[in-house]
Write an enzyme that holds these catalytic residues in place. Structure first.
Site, mmCIF file in Angstrom:
data_model
loop_
_atom_site.group_PDB
_atom_site.id
_atom_site.type_symbol
_atom_site.label_atom_id
_atom_site.label_comp_id
_atom_site.label_asym_id
_atom_site.label_seq_id
_atom_site.Cartn_x
_atom_site.Cartn_y
_atom_site.Cartn_z
ATOM 1 N N ILE A 38 95.569 28.103 20.916
ATOM 2 C CA ILE A 38 94.581 27.811 19.884
ATOM 3 C C ILE A 38 93.607 28.971 19.908
ATOM 4 C CG2 ILE A 38 92.696 26.305 19.130
ATOM 5 C CD1 ILE A 38 94.126 23.956 20.403
ATOM 6 N N VAL A 82 90.231 30.716 17.546
ATOM 7 C CA VAL A 82 89.299 30.601 16.426
ATOM 8 C C VAL A 82 88.443 31.859 16.368
ATOM 9 C CG1 VAL A 82 87.340 29.295 15.486
ATOM 10 C CG2 VAL A 82 89.240 28.075 16.591
ATOM 11 N N GLU A 126 97.847 24.857 29.152
ATOM 12 C CA GLU A 126 97.143 25.650 30.164
ATOM 13 C C GLU A 126 95.895 26.214 29.510
ATOM 14 O OE1 GLU A 126 100.680 24.915 32.100
ATOM 15 O OE2 GLU A 126 100.653 26.043 30.245
ATOM 16 N N ASN A 166 86.958 28.742 30.878
ATOM 17 C CA ASN A 166 86.752 28.481 29.454
ATOM 18 C C ASN A 166 86.189 27.071 29.267
ATOM 19 O OD1 ASN A 166 86.840 28.212 26.680
ATOM 20 N ND2 ASN A 166 88.878 29.108 26.466
ATOM 21 N N TYR A 220 89.377 19.685 25.261
ATOM 22 C CA TYR A 220 90.593 19.011 25.717
ATOM 23 C C TYR A 220 90.260 17.698 26.431
ATOM 24 C CZ TYR A 220 92.616 23.563 24.650
ATOM 25 O OH TYR A 220 92.995 24.723 24.031
#
Length: 170
Positions: free
Chosen positions: A78, A80, A111, A116, A123
């Site tokens: 993912i 952005v 993962e 982060n 998540y």
């Protein structure tokens, strides 16, 4: 600002590579051939987020693995645009991937870099839990990754997901 979630096409790859280079410069950002390869596999689903001007501001992918008796999924990535962080794009992308995974059932894995914190919080909010650490997972930086897992949904929740629109990831 409104964002549209759409299937990724080969025409979107150039922008996704630009975003990869901005987001992951120290960890071998994906190149065009990596995205092309991922798009070629029938079990992968890749999506992008477009802003009101039609610009790609985010992307995400998931692999739908296993078989009907033992399904599972793995969030591949993912990303952005940094100029759009905190606008809810990551949430939209993740939720679209999870709808697709939940139609099939089974757990979902991913993962994420251990440093982060915003991604880990996203998540966690969506039911993922840390199940392990992969030392030196990211290269060449040597950063560690958490392996996270979201359990399979109940059959009641899966019926709800089956009714969701097929327009985005099909």
């Amino acid at each position: 600002m409104a964002f549209r979630i759409e299937p990724m096409t080969p025409a979107d790859i150039v922008r996704c590579v630009e975003l990869e280079q901005m987001l992951f410069p120290e960890d071998n950002p994906w190149v065009a051939v990596a995205f092309q390869s991922e798009l070629s596999w029938a079990y992968n689903r890749y999506i992008i987020a477009r802003d009101a001007d039609g610009s790609v501001v985010g992307y995400a992918g998931i692999a739908l693995l296993g078989d009907a008796a033992h399904p599972e999924a793995e969030v591949r990535n993912i990303g952005v645009d940094p100029d759009c962080h905190r606008a809810g794009i990551g949430t939209l992308l993740l939720e679209a991937l999870l709808v697709e995974a939940d139609r099939r059932g089974g757990p979902v894995f991913l993962e994420v870099r251990t440093d982060n914190a915003p991604a880990i919080a996203l998540y966690d909010k969506h039911g993922f839990h840390i199940i392990g650490v992969r030392k030196d997972y990211y290269h060449p930086s040597g950063a560690d990754a958490y392996t996270m897992r979201r359990p399979a949904l109940s059959s009641v929740d899966r019926k709800w997901c089956a009714g969701k629109s097929d327009e985005v990831l099909s």
